[in-house]
Structures are given as structure tokens and as C-alpha cells.
Design a protein around this motif. Structure first.
Motif, short mmCIF file in Angstrom:
data_model
loop_
_atom_site.label_atom_id
_atom_site.label_comp_id
_atom_site.label_asym_id
_atom_site.label_seq_id
_atom_site.Cartn_x
_atom_site.Cartn_y
_atom_site.Cartn_z
N PRO A 17 0.80 -1.23 0.00
CA PRO A 17 0.00 0.00 0.00
C PRO A 17 0.84 1.28 0.00
CG PRO A 17 -0.03 -1.01 2.16
CD PRO A 17 0.70 -1.96 1.25
N PHE A 18 2.09 1.19 0.47
CA PHE A 18 2.95 2.36 0.55
C PHE A 18 4.32 2.06 -0.03
CE2 PHE A 18 0.09 2.44 4.25
CZ PHE A 18 -0.60 3.61 3.97
N ALA A 19 4.96 3.08 -0.57
CA ALA A 19 6.31 2.93 -1.08
C ALA A 19 7.28 2.80 0.09
CB ALA A 19 6.69 4.15 -1.92
N PRO A 20 8.31 1.98 -0.06
CA PRO A 20 9.30 1.87 1.01
C PRO A 20 10.13 3.14 1.14
CG PRO A 20 9.92 0.52 -0.88
CD PRO A 20 8.59 1.11 -1.18
N ARG A 21 10.66 3.34 2.33
CA ARG A 21 11.52 4.49 2.62
C ARG A 21 12.98 4.11 2.42
NH1 ARG A 21 8.79 5.11 8.27
NH2 ARG A 21 6.66 5.34 7.56
N PRO A 22 13.85 5.10 2.37
CA PRO A 22 15.27 4.80 2.26
C PRO A 22 15.73 3.86 3.38
CG PRO A 22 14.93 7.12 1.88
CD PRO A 22 13.61 6.55 2.34
N GLU A 23 16.56 2.92 3.02
CA GLU A 23 17.14 1.91 3.91
C GLU A 23 16.16 0.79 4.26
OE1 GLU A 23 20.34 2.16 3.99
OE2 GLU A 23 20.16 4.14 3.10
N GLU A 24 14.94 0.83 3.72
CA GLU A 24 14.00 -0.28 3.92
C GLU A 24 14.19 -1.32 2.83
OE1 GLU A 24 10.24 1.66 6.28
OE2 GLU A 24 10.04 1.37 4.13
N VAL A 32 13.22 -11.16 -5.41
CA VAL A 32 14.49 -10.68 -4.87
C VAL A 32 14.23 -9.68 -3.75
CG1 VAL A 32 16.61 -9.40 -5.44
CG2 VAL A 32 15.67 -11.03 -7.07
N ASP A 33 14.98 -9.79 -2.66
CA ASP A 33 14.93 -8.80 -1.59
C ASP A 33 15.90 -7.67 -1.94
OD1 ASP A 33 13.11 -10.25 -0.07
OD2 ASP A 33 14.68 -11.30 1.03
N VAL A 34 15.37 -6.44 -2.02
CA VAL A 34 16.19 -5.28 -2.38
C VAL A 34 16.01 -4.18 -1.35
CG1 VAL A 34 16.28 -5.74 -4.86
CG2 VAL A 34 14.37 -4.47 -3.93
N THR A 35 17.02 -3.35 -1.22
CA THR A 35 17.00 -2.24 -0.26
C THR A 35 17.00 -0.92 -1.02
OG1 THR A 35 18.20 -3.58 1.34
CG2 THR A 35 18.19 -1.20 1.71
N VAL A 36 16.13 -0.04 -0.60
CA VAL A 36 15.99 1.28 -1.22
C VAL A 36 17.03 2.22 -0.62
CG1 VAL A 36 14.42 3.24 -1.52
CG2 VAL A 36 13.53 0.90 -1.53
N ALA A 37 17.69 2.97 -1.48
CA ALA A 37 18.64 4.00 -1.04
C ALA A 37 18.00 5.38 -1.23
CB ALA A 37 19.93 3.92 -1.86
N ARG A 38 18.53 6.36 -0.58
CA ARG A 38 18.00 7.73 -0.70
C ARG A 38 17.97 8.18 -2.16
NH1 ARG A 38 16.97 11.99 2.65
NH2 ARG A 38 17.12 14.04 1.66
N HIS A 39 19.01 7.84 -2.94
CA HIS A 39 19.05 8.29 -4.33
C HIS A 39 18.04 7.55 -5.22
CE1 HIS A 39 21.94 4.88 -4.41
NE2 HIS A 39 21.40 4.67 -5.58
N ASP A 40 17.32 6.58 -4.67
CA ASP A 40 16.28 5.87 -5.40
C ASP A 40 14.91 6.55 -5.28
OD1 ASP A 40 17.95 3.76 -6.27
OD2 ASP A 40 17.69 2.71 -4.37
N ILE A 41 14.82 7.60 -4.49
CA ILE A 41 13.56 8.28 -4.22
C ILE A 41 13.54 9.63 -4.95
CG2 ILE A 41 11.99 9.13 -2.43
CD1 ILE A 41 12.56 6.18 -2.05
N PRO A 42 12.73 9.77 -6.00
CA PRO A 42 12.69 11.05 -6.74
C PRO A 42 12.33 12.24 -5.85
CG PRO A 42 11.59 9.35 -8.01
CD PRO A 42 11.89 8.77 -6.65
N GLN A 43 11.43 12.05 -4.90
CA GLN A 43 11.02 13.15 -4.03
C GLN A 43 12.16 13.63 -3.12
OE1 GLN A 43 9.49 10.28 -4.52
NE2 GLN A 43 7.31 10.57 -4.84
N LEU A 44 13.20 12.81 -2.99
CA LEU A 44 14.36 13.19 -2.18
C LEU A 44 15.55 13.57 -3.05
CD1 LEU A 44 14.13 10.45 0.60
CD2 LEU A 44 13.29 12.81 0.67
N GLY A 45 15.28 13.89 -4.31
CA GLY A 45 16.34 14.32 -5.22
C GLY A 45 16.91 13.21 -6.08
N GLY A 46 16.37 12.02 -6.00
CA GLY A 46 16.84 10.91 -6.82
C GLY A 46 16.27 10.95 -8.22
N HIS A 47 16.71 10.03 -9.05
CA HIS A 47 16.26 9.96 -10.44
C HIS A 47 15.84 8.53 -10.78
CE1 HIS A 47 17.79 13.99 -11.11
NE2 HIS A 47 18.91 13.62 -10.49
N TRP A 48 14.99 8.38 -11.78
CA TRP A 48 14.50 7.07 -12.22
C TRP A 48 15.21 6.66 -13.50
CZ3 TRP A 48 10.83 3.97 -9.83
CH2 TRP A 48 10.26 4.51 -8.70
#
Length: 76
Positions: A17-24, A32-48
Motif C-alpha cells: 500500500p505504501f512505497a518503502p523508505r530509504p534503507e528499507e 528478490v529482496d532489495v534495499t531502497v537508497a535515498r538516491h532511489d527516491i525522486p522526491q528526495l532528489g533521486g532519479h528514475w
């Protein structure tokens, strides 16, 4: 609800229901189990810029088709 989330060099899909946060960490539709980094979040200045995970895309389509078929069978 399916959603896309960039993590570890690919755009993965997840059913949440919700997008994961950085480090989740989350389990993508590809398994596959993957971890989100801050640069993976466009709202935090990341890019797709990372490519879409082909296995996640295939699983997304498979599940969407399965849901469509179930909806077609359900009497309204």
C-alpha cells in the motif's frame, strides 16, 4: 496495490500500500529482496534512470491478467 520502486540498480515492482523508505528492504515481485537508497527516491532528489526489472514486469502482467480473468468470472 502494485507499484514501482527503484532499488539496487533496477526499477522493481512490489505489492504494497505504501512505497518503502530509504534503507528499507522489500521483496520485489521477481522474488528478490532489495534495499531502497535515498538516491532511489525522486522526491528526495533521486532519479528514475535504472532499467525496469524484466522479471518484475512479467510477474506484474501475469498477476494483472489473473485478476482480470477473476473479475470476468465474477457475476455482477
Amino acid at each position: 496495490m502494485f507499484r514501482w520502486q527503484q532499488a539496487e540498480g533496477k526499477r522493481h515492482a512490489l505489492d504494497a500500500p505504501f512505497a518503502p523508505r530509504p534503507e528499507e528492504t522489500f521483496t520485489a515481485l521477481c522474488g528478490v529482496d532489495v534495499t531502497v537508497a535515498r538516491h532511489d527516491i525522486p522526491q528526495l532528489g533521486g532519479h528514475w534512470f535504472d532499467p525496469t526489472c524484466a522479471e518484475c514486469a512479467e510477474e506484474w502482467l501475469r498477476r494483472a491478467e489473473q485478476a482480470r480473468r477473476a473479475a470476468d468470472r465474477c457475476p455482477a
